[in-house]
Design a protein around this motif. Structure first.
Motif, PDB file in Angstrom:
ATOM      1  N   ALA A  64       0.823  -1.210   0.000  1.00 41.03           N
ATOM      2  CA  ALA A  64       0.000   0.000   0.000  1.00 41.03           C
ATOM      3  C   ALA A  64       0.860   1.264   0.000  1.00 41.03           C
ATOM      4  O   ALA A  64       0.516   2.264  -0.649  1.00 41.03           O
ATOM      5  CB  ALA A  64      -0.927   0.000   1.211  1.00 41.03           C
ATOM      6  N   LEU A  65       1.991   1.205   0.695  1.00 43.30           N
ATOM      7  CA  LEU A  65       2.846   2.393   0.790  1.00 43.30           C
ATOM      8  C   LEU A  65       3.572   2.698  -0.513  1.00 43.30           C
ATOM      9  O   LEU A  65       4.032   3.822  -0.719  1.00 43.30           O
ATOM     10  CB  LEU A  65       3.861   2.204   1.922  1.00 43.30           C
ATOM     11  N   GLN A  66       3.668   1.708  -1.389  1.00 42.77           N
ATOM     12  CA  GLN A  66       4.344   1.929  -2.663  1.00 42.77           C
ATOM     13  C   GLN A  66       3.430   2.584  -3.699  1.00 42.77           C
ATOM     14  O   GLN A  66       3.889   3.002  -4.761  1.00 42.77           O
ATOM     15  CB  GLN A  66       4.841   0.584  -3.224  1.00 42.77           C
ATOM     16  N   ARG A  67       2.146   2.671  -3.388  1.00 41.52           N
ATOM     17  CA  ARG A  67       1.172   3.154  -4.369  1.00 41.52           C
ATOM     18  C   ARG A  67       1.096   4.673  -4.384  1.00 41.52           C
ATOM     19  O   ARG A  67       0.966   5.298  -3.328  1.00 41.52           O
ATOM     20  CB  ARG A  67      -0.209   2.569  -4.065  1.00 41.52           C
ATOM     21  N   ALA A  68       1.182   5.221  -5.575  1.00 42.90           N
ATOM     22  CA  ALA A  68       1.063   6.674  -5.752  1.00 42.90           C
ATOM     23  C   ALA A  68      -0.303   6.963  -6.378  1.00 42.90           C
ATOM     24  O   ALA A  68      -0.541   6.642  -7.541  1.00 42.90           O
ATOM     25  CB  ALA A  68       2.188   7.199  -6.635  1.00 42.90           C
ATOM     26  N   TRP A  69      -1.183   7.555  -5.614  1.00 37.72           N
ATOM     27  CA  TRP A  69      -2.547   7.818  -6.079  1.00 37.72           C
ATOM     28  C   TRP A  69      -2.588   9.142  -6.822  1.00 37.72           C
ATOM     29  O   TRP A  69      -2.196  10.171  -6.307  1.00 37.72           O
ATOM     30  CB  TRP A  69      -3.511   7.843  -4.885  1.00 37.72           C
ATOM     31  N   GLN A  70      -3.075   9.092  -8.060  1.00 37.00           N
ATOM     32  CA  GLN A  70      -3.083  10.282  -8.908  1.00 37.00           C
ATOM     33  C   GLN A  70      -4.493  10.769  -9.268  1.00 37.00           C
ATOM     34  O   GLN A  70      -4.726  11.955  -9.409  1.00 37.00           O
ATOM     35  CB  GLN A  70      -2.310  10.002 -10.203  1.00 37.00           C
ATOM     36  N   VAL A  71      -5.437   9.854  -9.425  1.00 37.83           N
ATOM     37  CA  VAL A  71      -6.780  10.215  -9.884  1.00 37.83           C
ATOM     38  C   VAL A  71      -7.786  10.118  -8.742  1.00 37.83           C
ATOM     39  O   VAL A  71      -8.520  11.071  -8.459  1.00 37.83           O
ATOM     40  CB  VAL A  71      -7.224   9.323 -11.062  1.00 37.83           C
TER      41      VAL A  71
END
Length: 715
Positions: A74-81
């Motif tokens: 989860a910490l590796q995920r970069a949320w953009q939208v």
């Protein structure tokens, strides 16, 4: 770390601590493994020290549990939208799948050579994924218990949540004050918090003064004249008995019933004695308000202190009763009371659940404070009904009105809770054999069949139904039922976002194929044709005021008078609520059938092999029209409420002529209804209704345009 700028150290630290504790590793042991001092690790877990990506990954590697691996991912995920979900959100993976699809959609949409119709489809999918994510991200739910006065809502709530305290004889009594009905002065919310306490939202000074005016009327006027309030003058006063009781206590005017020398009780009413000293309404109201000492009643919350000498729940019961009855000198009349307890009300993981004990229904079921719950996807409306006449008339009326208002989520957001009293279920008999049932469960089963038949005309024969005898049935059964209904609502959110993701992925896979484009154009032509043929809003017979006029006829005469005194805005009878409902109902009458026809048209085409490659377009078009239609209904309701409310407030003559009808003998409600009817039939008000109809037409045109914008332009 990709999310260092958005993840708060407190959230991350708390979650790291939870993962560590569930792994069974002590803080000191973990500190040795990751070459950090116990003090530094403690500060990281408390959120007092920011943590780097390397430190987090080192900690999670040493924990080496599946939960630690999930957190690392989860910490590796970069949320953009889409918005980033909290680290403890159970639907992290599903939301991330939606985020990845949304990211592809955005990339394709932003290409300069993307055709307009295709861009609209991409944008609509992005918006749909955003709406679905918002529904799933919100984990605060409400369970609103709705039913008539005396049906047993408060008792059932306390029994199923263990909010009970032992009496001197050893029996258990609810924390909320209960009796024969008409006990609670306002809506009561129950929620989890840091301890035992009460938070009071007070009534404003103007509201309180209006309530005292109602009390003054009931005391100065005495017994109602025959037929003024109904047959033989038997209707109740406009002010509810629980509000009247609280106001009397606040002003030290409670009715006394002392014993005389002969041992018989006599009734002494200090309020009537006061009325003899202050015979005019103005003098009486001023005197009562003065006695209340409102300037001292400025407290808004109170919390348990062990110094009280009582157990927490006993203190909560006594303090709630004091505030609810106006006996606490520190609190004014409440508009809402929040009961806060440190334990969970419903044993459900990952959700915050608030219980709402609505004010009991006394003749007027169609109240704004009740009907608002049917339109909120995060609220479960639990309609409470007595056993013998289940589903109660109030339940059927509310469900019918919700259907008439175009509410489409009753299967997931409404439920029926039947509250039998002892022996009622065992008194059931088989209709075919007249043989008595052998168990309460068999009685419940027979009553459930009767309820399904009664709800079939509304198309709600599959509505969720449960039975709960608070005196005999285990609380766990009621808890399980509510949990199942909330789980069902959450599952509907997940289904919504999965369907949007799957349709969007199909679009992304096939958008460049010439054969698919040909099928899309063919399907698009058919949808264009349907939209053109259904562009006009069908004419319906009806007016915005019909719901209001109907409620005036069923309300108490004194209720109508109290609403008139408040220029149409009272909790028991709100003009603007009923006008807004009436406006929405007109829109439903005109457009529900075309929307259903469009849905059927899309499903039929999707099932046709010729249009197989257009299935995602057809499903998207169906959803777009449905969402646009629901938005149309909300706008129409808001316009009806706002425009007519302003017009009503701007016409003091209407209220004055209605006020003057009081005391003029039988037929008060009929005369007020006639004045109201004349007001609505005035040309100025007809113009407002025409503007409302124009809004419906504009919004329908916009809804169809939202659909046709998805389609390839006609050659």
């Amino acid at each position: 770390m990709a999310n260092e700028e958005v993840l708060s150290p407190v959230e991350l630290g708390r979650h790291l601590m939870q993962v560590r504790e569930r792994s069974g590793i002590k803080q000191a042991e973990l500190a040795k493994r990751v070459s950090l001092s116990p003090a530094v690790l403690s500060r990281i877990e408390s959120g007092d020290r920011p943590v780097t990506l390397d430190e987090v990954q080192d900690i999670l590697t040493q924990l080496a549990t599946p939960e630690a691996a999930e957190l690392s991912k989860a910490l590796q995920r970069a949320w953009q939208v889409l918005p980033r979900p909290p680290l403890d959100h159970p639907d992290q993976d599903l939301l991330w799948e939606a985020e990845e699809v949304a990211r592809e959609l955005v990339t394709l949409r932003d290409k300069p050579d993307t055709p307009h119709a295709f861009e609209r489809r991409l944008s609509e999918y992005i918006d749909e994924l955003g709406r679905g994510a918002a529904m799933l991200l919100k984990r605060e739910h409400q369970v609103a218990f709705i039913g008539s006065i005396g049906v047993g809502k408060s008792t059932a709530i306390c029994k199923m949540t263990s909010l009970e305290v032992a009496k001197e004889d050893g029996t258990m009594t609810p924390v909320l004050e209960v009796g024969g009905g008409g006990i609670t002065v306002c809506e009561v919310h129950l929620r989890t918090g840091p301890g035992f306490g009460l938070i009071v939202e007070p009534k404003g000074d103007d509201e309180l003064r209006q309530d005292v005016l109602d009390l003054a009327d009931s005391i100065l006027k005495g017994a109602p004249a025959p037929d003024e309030d109904g047959p033989n003058g038997q209707e109740s006063q406009g002010i509810s008995k629980e509000v009247a009781r609280a106001l009397r206590n606040m002003a030290n005017l409670a009715v006394q019933r002392p014993k005389g020398a002969d041992g018989k009780r006599t009734t002494v009413d200090p309020a009537k004695q006061l009325a003899q000293q202050f015979p005019t309404q103005r003098e009486f109201v001023v005197e009562v308000l003065s006695r209340m000492e409102l300037h001292r009643r400025d407290k808004r919350d109170i919390w348990y202190d062990s110094a009280s000498g009582k157990s927490p729940k006993a203190w909560l019961r006594d303090t709630f009763a004091a505030i609810n009855n106006g006996r606490s000198p520190d609190f004014t009349l409440p508009r809402r009371i929040e009961v806060v307890v440190p334990e969970k009300l419903l044993q459900v993981a990952d959700l915050s659940v608030r219980f709402i004990d609505t004010k009991g229904i006394d003749r007027n079921a169609a109240r704004e404070d009740i009907e608002c719950h049917f339109d909120d996807p995060h609220t479960l409306a639990v309609l409470c009904s007595p056993f013998n006449n289940a589903p109660a008339a109030e339940t059927r009326l509310l469900l019918e009105r919700a259907k008439d208002a175009g509410v489409r989520t009753l299967d997931t957001n409404a439920a029926l809770l039947v509250l039998p009293r002892p022996t009622e279920a065992l008194a059931m008999k088989d209709d075919a054999t007249s043989a008595p049932v052998e168990s309460a469960e068999e009685g419940y089963e027979l009553k459930g069949e009767q309820i399904a038949l009664a709800l079939e005309p509304l198309g709600l024969q599959t509505l969720g139904v449960a039975f709960y005898n608070a005196n005999e049935d285990p609380a766990g059964a009621a808890q399980d039922y509510l949990l199942e209904r909330l789980t069902r609502a959450r599952a509907a959110f997940r289904t919504r976002i999965r369907e949007a993701s799957a349709s969007a992925q199909a679009l992304l896979r096939n958008h460049g194929e010439a054969r698919v484009l040909a099928v899309l154009r063919d399907a698009g032509e058919t949808l264009h044709t349907w939209a053109a043929q259904n562009s006009a809003v069908p004419v319906v017979q009806g007016h915005v005021q019909e719901s209001l006029m109907a409620q005036i006829q069923v309300a108490y005469a004194s209720t109508v008078r109290a609403a008139v005194r408040r220029e149409g805005e009272w909790s028991a009878l709100s003009y603007s609520h009923h006008i807004g409902y009436g406006a929405r109902r007109l829109a439903v009458m005109a457009l529900e059938k075309p929307v259903e026809q469009f849905t059927g048209h899309c499903k039929l085409m999707a099932a046709t092999p010729r249009y197989a490659e257009a299935a995602d377009l057809l499903a998207q078009a169906e959803r777009v029209l449905t969402v646009s239609y629901e938005e149309l209904l909300r706008k129409v309701q808001l316009m009806g409420q706002t425009v007519f409310k302003n017009a009503l407030k701007a016409d003091p003559m209407l209220w004055q002529v209605c006020m003057d009808e009081w005391g003029q003998g039988p037929g008060y409600k009929t005369r007020v209804a006639a004045h109201n009817r004349d007001w609505f039939n005035n040309e100025a008000r007809k113009k407002l209704e025409h503007e409302l109809q124009a809004l419906i037409a504009r919004e329908w045109t916009r809804a169809l345009a939202n659909v046709t914008a998805l389609l390839e332009p006609l050659e």
